[in-house]
Write a protein that holds these residues in place. Structure first.
Motif, short mmCIF file in Angstrom:
data_model
loop_
_atom_site.label_atom_id
_atom_site.label_comp_id
_atom_site.label_asym_id
_atom_site.label_seq_id
_atom_site.Cartn_x
_atom_site.Cartn_y
_atom_site.Cartn_z
N ASP A 293 -15.22 32.03 15.40
CA ASP A 293 -14.95 31.13 16.52
C ASP A 293 -14.17 31.91 17.57
O ASP A 293 -12.94 32.00 17.49
N GLN A 294 -14.87 32.46 18.53
CA GLN A 294 -14.19 33.23 19.57
C GLN A 294 -13.98 32.33 20.76
O GLN A 294 -14.92 32.00 21.46
N GLY A 295 -12.77 31.90 20.98
CA GLY A 295 -12.52 31.04 22.12
C GLY A 295 -12.22 31.83 23.37
O GLY A 295 -12.36 31.33 24.46
N SER A 296 -11.84 33.07 23.24
CA SER A 296 -11.48 33.84 24.42
C SER A 296 -11.69 35.30 24.11
O SER A 296 -11.93 35.67 22.97
N VAL B 277 -22.01 33.51 24.78
CA VAL B 277 -21.74 32.50 23.76
C VAL B 277 -20.31 32.65 23.29
O VAL B 277 -19.86 33.71 22.91
N GLY B 278 -19.57 31.58 23.33
CA GLY B 278 -18.18 31.64 22.93
C GLY B 278 -17.24 31.77 24.10
O GLY B 278 -16.06 31.48 23.97
N LEU B 279 -17.73 32.20 25.24
CA LEU B 279 -16.83 32.31 26.38
C LEU B 279 -16.64 30.96 27.04
O LEU B 279 -17.59 30.21 27.22
N LYS B 280 -15.43 30.67 27.36
CA LYS B 280 -15.18 29.41 28.07
C LYS B 280 -14.49 29.74 29.37
O LYS B 280 -13.74 30.70 29.48
N THR C 63 -3.81 36.09 27.45
CA THR C 63 -5.24 36.29 27.25
C THR C 63 -5.91 36.28 28.61
O THR C 63 -5.61 35.44 29.45
N VAL C 64 -6.76 37.25 28.81
CA VAL C 64 -7.48 37.32 30.07
C VAL C 64 -8.85 36.72 29.84
O VAL C 64 -9.55 37.08 28.90
N TRP C 65 -9.22 35.81 30.68
CA TRP C 65 -10.44 35.06 30.46
C TRP C 65 -11.63 35.77 31.04
O TRP C 65 -11.61 36.26 32.13
N GLY C 66 -12.68 35.81 30.24
CA GLY C 66 -13.90 36.47 30.67
C GLY C 66 -14.58 35.67 31.77
O GLY C 66 -14.24 34.54 32.05
#
Lengths: 413, 197
Positions: free
Chosen positions: A265-268, B140-143, B187-190
């Motif tokens: 589960d990679q949220g970021s 997939v997985g990036l928010k 955390t740096v967001w993609g």
């Protein structure tokens, strides 16, 4: 009066023979001048000659000039003996037939084959004549011209390959290269008959359709070019064909990827804790004085044709040349560059593998293990359907090389 | 040495030889829809957005950066905004359209013949992408939502500015403020915009 014929279409005119040589009649003055030259008149005498192998003596006229030029050995021979060529047809015994030739074709028996070969010898392998004289065959089976040729070539090939199996490689190659495809020949003849049997109306319709096709092709090439450019801009570095396949496999790719990612589960995308220091003394890769962005130091994936295979390998891993690295840390850059290098090496290795497989196939064909099946595709005219003989044989698949066969190829050589 | 290099050497304080200085930055945009009250105030605008340049943990870059120049769309008046240190290097605006924002980051110690400003491009994304994850499997997985910034659509990039042979002023500033940025705690967001620019 017959109605006026339409002019022949241009491409038929291209097929026409060369125009006859222009007849230039010499001027009367030229004739007089030639007579005035007073060239010596050559005498012609009637010379005997014998044609081999019998002792029949025939005569022919030859000029004395020719007789002086020739030496005595050729005096008794006709100058036309150069045309007396014999075809050396292979000879075989009954034992040869039992061992080699009977398994070739179940439709032919010994008597028919012997009859065929006798005719071939008699008529110097002129198959229209051989076919004309073939009937009635000993077995009574009627065969067409292509079947006779096919049988002749098959028998000759089998015998020569057997007799030269220990000869030089070049001889073996020559023997193995004797092939004849009866179906291709039948197709070809049917096409020629169809071509020649067209009425003027059909020819006119074909010319009109051809003109429409030319216009269509001109438009299509422009459309294809534009489409290729649009697709290339959208997904740089990938060929449109691969792109189309990718779009159709969308659902499968989605399922596959979601199954792999849902596990973790990679949220970021968090920055890894190990980053390089802020101040680097004596850096490994020295740069000229100035300011650089880390992302600009990464070599770009150029969508060049030589990179397409490496780009497609990376594309299967989910990366496209237009994708930029999101987190430009030195560690990620190093990993990315290593991945890129591996993809390039992989593409080069796959090219080498393909090349080696091709060479292996060529060697196997030369060694006689694999038959070199040559079938010409039929010429398509008009309605685009095949004008072939019903029941043409399907092309023989080339057997792939396995461990068992590699040893055999080696043994033969 | 060429004339320019000689002039540079004469004008600038002595350079630190054989040293590279790495300054991590996170830059991008964040956007949120306007509330009813705000909509009444700004006709035809749909979202409030911010473009920013800061450190990866959210800290200010004023220790190393002298000023940041944002080049916005011509329809936004004024289109060129210069933010001078120590103000936070951000521009808050409202609007309805997406475009690419040009950012120039000018470092300390960039004299007349000194360091060139660093040019970045931040695409402004106001609406979440309807992403086909099979076409972009990397997503997939990036928010696009940062839990620390609920309600904002974040489009951000992480990059590092490497200064080779920095001036003494910049070198001292970075050394004094190393603890601010390293190690990176946030955390740096993609971003989705990487794939389309």
């Amino acid at each position: 009066m017959s109605p006026p014929q339409p002019p022949p279409p241009p491409y038929l005119l291209d097929l026409a023979l060369d125009p006859p040589p222009a007849l230039i009649a010499p001027a009367p003055d030229a004739i007089q001048a030639a007579i005035a030259q007073k060239r010596p008149v050559t005498r012609w005498t009637r010379q005997p000659f014998t044609a081999q192998p019998d002792a029949l003596v025939l005569h022919h006229w030859s000029s004395e000039q020719t007789i002086e030029d020739m030496d005595t050995d050729t005096l008794t021979a006709s100058p036309f003996t150069v045309f007396d060529r014999a075809i050396d047809v292979v000879e075989w015994t009954a034992a040869d037939y039992e061992a080699l030739l009977s398994p070739l074709d179940p439709d032919w028996d010994h008597a028919d084959t012997a009859h065929l070969f006798a005719l071939v010898r008699q008529f110097d392998a002129r198959f229209p004549v051989v076919h004309d004289r073939y009937a009635p065959a000993p077995s009574g089976i009627e065969r067409d011209l292509e079947s006779l040729q096919e049988r002749y070539v098959a028998v000759t090939r089998a015998l020569l390959m057997h007799r030269h199996q220990h000869s030089a490689e070049r001889t073996q190659q020559l023997a193995a290269s004797l092939t004849y495809s009866a179906s291709a020949d039948r197709d070809r003849k049917a096409h020629v008959e169809a071509l020649m049997g067209r009425s003027a109306d059909e020819i006119a319709r074909e010319v009109a359709a051809h003109a429409v096709l030319e216009l269509f092709n001109a438009d299509m090439s422009a459309v294809v070019r534009d489409r290729h450019e649009v697709l290339a801009r959208a997904y740089k570095g990938h060929s449109p064909g691969e792109l189309a396949a990718w779009n159709t496999n969308r659902a499968k790719a989605r399922e596959q990827y979601q199954s792999t990612v849902s596990a973790s589960d990679q949220g970021s995308l968090a920055i890894p804790a190990t980053v390089h220091a802020a101040v680097i003394h004596h850096p490994e890769t020295p740069l000229a004085p100035g300011v650089y962005l880390r992302s600009s130091l990464l070599p770009k994936l150029v969508p060049h044709h030589s990179n397409i295979k490496a780009n497609s390998t990376m594309g299967r891993l989910g990366h496209r040349p237009s994708d930029h690295v999101v987190h430009n840390t030195p560690l990620i850059h190093k990993t990315f560059t290593d991945l890129r290098t591996v993809c390039v090496q992989l593409s080069e290795l796959s090219k080498l593998v393909t090349k080696s497989e091709q060479e292996l196939k060529t060697l196997a064909v030369r060694a006689g293990y694999m038959p070199a099946v040559l079938t010409r595709p039929p010429v398509v005219i008009g309605d685009g359907k095949r004008h072939g003989v019903v029941g043409s044989p399907a092309p023989v698949p080339i057997p792939t090389t396995t461990a068992a066969t590699v040893g055999r190829v080696k043994g033969r050589r | 040495m060429t004339d320019a290099a000689a002039a540079r050497a004469a004008n600038q304080p002595p350079q630190k030889q054989d040293v590279q200085v790495v300054i991590p930055i996170a830059y991008g945009t964040q956007a949120r829809p306007l509330t009813e009250a705000e909509r009444a105030k700004h006709k035809d605008h749909t979202t409030a957005w911010t473009v920013y340049v800061r450190g990866p943990s959210g800290e200010s870059l004023a220790y190393a950066v002298d000023r940041v120049i944002f080049h916005l769309h011509e329809s936004i008046v004024p289109p060129v905004r210069t933010i001078v240190a120590p103000a936070p290097f951000e521009v808050h605006e409202t609007g309805w359209g997406e475009f690419d924002i040009g950012i120039e980051v000018v470092f300390r110690g960039s004299g007349a013949a000194g360091l060139q400003p660093v040019k970045l491009t931040a695409p402004l994304k106001l609406f979440p992408e309807s992403v086909d994850t099979a076409v972009y499997p990397a997503l997939v997985g990036l928010k696009q939502v940062d839990p620390a910034r609920p309600g904002w659509l974040v489009t951000e990039k992480y990059d590092e500015v490497v200064v080779s042979e920095p001036s003494a002023e910049l070198y001292d500033a970075v050394v004094a403020n190393v603890d601010r940025s390293w190690p990176i705690r946030g955390t740096v967001w993609g971003t989705f915009s990487n794939l389309l620019c």
